[in-house]
Design a protein around this motif. Sequence first.
Motif, PDB file in Angstrom:
ATOM      1  N   VAL A  73       0.879  -0.897  -0.144  1.00 51.85           N
ATOM      2  CA  VAL A  73       0.369   0.200   0.144  1.00 51.85           C
ATOM      3  C   VAL A  73       0.754   1.208  -0.367  1.00 51.85           C
ATOM      4  N   LEU A  74       1.941   0.940   1.030  1.00 50.92           N
ATOM      5  CA  LEU A  74       3.413   2.564   0.861  1.00 50.92           C
ATOM      6  C   LEU A  74       3.718   3.121  -0.499  1.00 50.92           C
ATOM      7  N   SER A  75       3.954   1.219  -0.841  1.00 47.74           N
ATOM      8  CA  SER A  75       4.980   1.730  -2.334  1.00 47.74           C
ATOM      9  C   SER A  75       3.560   2.529  -3.674  1.00 47.74           C
ATOM     10  N   GLY A  76       1.908   2.480  -3.383  1.00 48.99           N
ATOM     11  CA  GLY A  76       1.262   2.958  -4.935  1.00 48.99           C
ATOM     12  C   GLY A  76       1.057   1.159  -5.212  1.00 48.99           C
ATOM     13  N   GLU A  99      -1.859   9.234 -11.301  1.00 50.71           N
ATOM     14  CA  GLU A  99      -0.837   9.439 -10.429  1.00 50.71           C
ATOM     15  C   GLU A  99      -0.868   9.024  -9.489  1.00 50.71           C
ATOM     16  N   ARG A 100      -0.563   7.541  -9.466  1.00 50.52           N
ATOM     17  CA  ARG A 100      -0.239   6.578  -8.344  1.00 50.52           C
ATOM     18  C   ARG A 100       1.414   6.321  -9.294  1.00 50.52           C
ATOM     19  N   VAL A 101       1.337   6.547 -11.143  1.00 48.72           N
ATOM     20  CA  VAL A 101       2.682   6.193 -11.483  1.00 48.72           C
ATOM     21  C   VAL A 101       3.398   7.047 -10.933  1.00 48.72           C
ATOM     22  N   ALA A 102       3.207   8.081 -11.262  1.00 45.40           N
ATOM     23  CA  ALA A 102       4.073   9.761 -10.808  1.00 45.40           C
ATOM     24  C   ALA A 102       4.831   9.774  -9.458  1.00 45.40           C
TER      25      ALA A 102
END
Length: 302
Positions: A73-76, A99-102
């Motif tokens: 979760v913390l890593s996205g 946004e998750r990729v960024a």
Amino acid sequence: MSDSTLQALGGGAKPTAQFGHDALVACDNLVRIFQSGSVEVQALQGLDLLVDEGEMVAVVGASGSGKSTLLAVLSGMDAPTAGRVRVGRWDLMAMHAKERVAYRRQMVGFVWQQTSRNLLPYLTARQNVAVPMRGPRRQRAARADELLDLVGVGHVADRQPQEMSGGEQQRVAIATALANEPQLLLADEPTGELDTATARDVFDALRTANRESGTTVVVVTHDPAVSGLVERTVAIRDGRTSSEVLRRDTGGDVTHEEYAVMDRAGRLQVPREYREALAMTRRVRLALEADHLSVWPDGSPR
């Protein structure tokens, strides 16, 4: 009249600061539920966790306790089901795919347990570290050499992964994870495939990254002995934070103090060995003393 209008007029109470508003990582009643066939699996069950900027924290727990889910979760790489989780300016509950990729490119670095997942096998150590970087090739190569030296493996710069030991590969992986200068470095069982001496070298590399570059480090491990290697160890049990061990150096004397963790609802987990020693089962009796709280087994004399 809204709170914002009252504040603009100079009146009304100020809003209460959010839980963990000054921490780099803030998990508030974090929940992650997986669907396995017709069964719901609650990997995280209302977990609270704060990590300050610049800290190095170890997260320990048995297999299935939820520690690797927390790191995902913390890593996205995984999305939470409910609760609140923030890393820096990023609200991980509200991020869309772009946004998750960024976030993963700009904010976090990640080190896997399996050395084969961390490095491209056909590139040298220097080339692996340089891959995530931007800028002229010569500049990237020089920066890669700096990071390899930082974690103590400058001597393998021109070697491919198969020409390195497992510990060297993991330290190159740490250098690669630092390539884009992330604020948060996450490591999932980075010493799980290594012997004790080599594992200590890898932890030394993580500590160096934390100390020299100021990167906040969260390491997940099943090994409780790491509490002697970091300042703070957080234990997870049944999807919640259950206890913390704080390591303090008081003028040469190192002490380790264990604390139970109370969540925001007032719940805490009493360690199993304590419950078994006092035959505590379904109910306990609480007594508020002048400066502490007493917990008594059900049926004990008043």
